[in-house]
Design an enzyme around this catalytic site. Structure first.
Site, short mmCIF file in Angstrom:
data_model
loop_
_atom_site.label_atom_id
_atom_site.label_comp_id
_atom_site.label_asym_id
_atom_site.label_seq_id
_atom_site.Cartn_x
_atom_site.Cartn_y
_atom_site.Cartn_z
N ASP A 235 0.84 -1.19 0.00
CA ASP A 235 0.00 0.00 0.00
C ASP A 235 0.88 1.25 0.00
O ASP A 235 1.08 1.89 1.03
CB ASP A 235 -0.92 -0.01 1.21
N PHE B 49 0.98 4.56 -5.45
CA PHE B 49 1.84 5.14 -6.47
C PHE B 49 1.08 6.19 -7.30
O PHE B 49 -0.06 5.99 -7.70
CB PHE B 49 2.38 4.06 -7.39
N PRO C 3 3.23 7.88 -16.20
CA PRO C 3 2.93 6.48 -16.52
C PRO C 3 4.14 5.56 -16.56
O PRO C 3 4.11 4.44 -16.02
CB PRO C 3 2.24 6.58 -17.89
N ALA C 4 5.24 5.99 -17.17
CA ALA C 4 6.41 5.12 -17.30
C ALA C 4 6.99 4.76 -15.94
O ALA C 4 7.42 3.61 -15.72
CB ALA C 4 7.47 5.80 -18.17
N THR C 5 7.01 5.70 -15.02
CA THR C 5 7.57 5.44 -13.69
C THR C 5 6.71 4.47 -12.91
O THR C 5 7.22 3.52 -12.29
CB THR C 5 7.72 6.76 -12.91
N THR D 134 -10.28 7.50 3.23
CA THR D 134 -11.36 7.41 4.22
C THR D 134 -11.22 8.45 5.32
O THR D 134 -12.12 8.60 6.15
CB THR D 134 -11.41 6.00 4.84
#
Length: 252
Positions: free
Chosen positions: A77, A80, A84-86, A132
């Site tokens: 958890d 991220f 996108p590539a990372t 939450t």
């Protein structure tokens, strides 16, 4: 404790045995503390979430190795959120471990799609919809006029369209999520409290039975077990509540 035959949860794409529906949050500051909790909880808990607090200890991956060696399920958890590539690269790298769940933020379609394409094996990606610890007022302060349930469902459907396996959301939204996303979608609910009431930094809380009856596949619990006078007994009691909720769902 007795383990029941694994079965796909009602409305889920992940196979969890009933005793695996309880995920304990290893929110501790060292690897030694984490291992002590795994020892203390023994057969009462089979699934562990490890998050940012343990990452700062430098022992995150040692704990992952220990959980894997003991046959425990692992929930990474770290939520991220990057280009996108990372995100794809880190998801690809986590294939070195037997990770069941991994979280990414559910706010960027291209990032989610890249992560979905990068995952390997049995890992399921879960999009974080709305923490939450946030409520309607927090959304207003962010310039969002919608209700929490509407934000959660919108983000969940975007995640589903991007190839993500499920979401992290409050049990308050589980029923609406299940109706909107259908059966082949995993819902994991944190912020679960034994009496369902808020009282700490969690705002959108529900009880164990309420979350599962609403459509949750698994629940994440930390402090109600960690702060109990007898954490092992508390975990066993929650397991009994889970089994009762599953039985209720099967006949209703």
């Amino acid at each position: 404790m007795n383990t029941l035959t694994p079965a796909v949860a009602a409305g889920s794409n992940v196979s969890l045995a009933p005793h695996e529906r309880l995920i304990f949050a290893l929110d501790v500051s060292s690897g030694a503390e984490a291992v002590q909790w795994v020892d203390r909880l023994g057969d009462a808990v089979s699934f562990y979430k490890i998050g940012m607090e343990l990452l700062a200890s430098g022992e995150y991956f040692r704990v992952m190795d220990e959980l894997a060696a003991r046959g425990k399920r692992i929930f990474v958890d770290l939520k991220f959120f990057d280009i996108p590539a990372t995100v794809a690269a880190v998801v690809r790298g986590l294939a070195r471990w037997p990770v069941t769940f991994c979280t990414i933020h559910g706010w960027h379609a291209a990032m989610m799609q890249a992560a979905a394409e990068a995952r390997h094996g049995d890992m399921k990606l879960l999009a974080v919809t709305l923490l939450t610890s946030m409520d309607r007022q927090d959304l207003r302060e962010m310039g969002i006029s919608a209700e929490p349930v509407d934000v959660v469902v919108q983000r969940a459907l975007a995640a589903q369209a991007s190839g993500i396996d499920g979401v992290i959301a409050s049990g308050q939204e589980a029923h609406a999520l299940r109706q909107a996303a259908g059966t082949n979608f995993t819902i994991v609910c944190p912020g679960v409290r034994l009496d369902g009431a808020a009282g700490d930094d969690q705002k959108r809380t529900v009880g164990v039975a309420e979350a599962l009856r609403a459509g949750a596949d698994a629940i994440v619990i930390g402090r109600p077990i960690r702060l109990a006078a007898d954490p092992y007994a508390a975990a066993l009691s929650i397991q009994q509540g889970i089994q009762a909720a599953i039985s209720y769902n099967s006949i209703n």
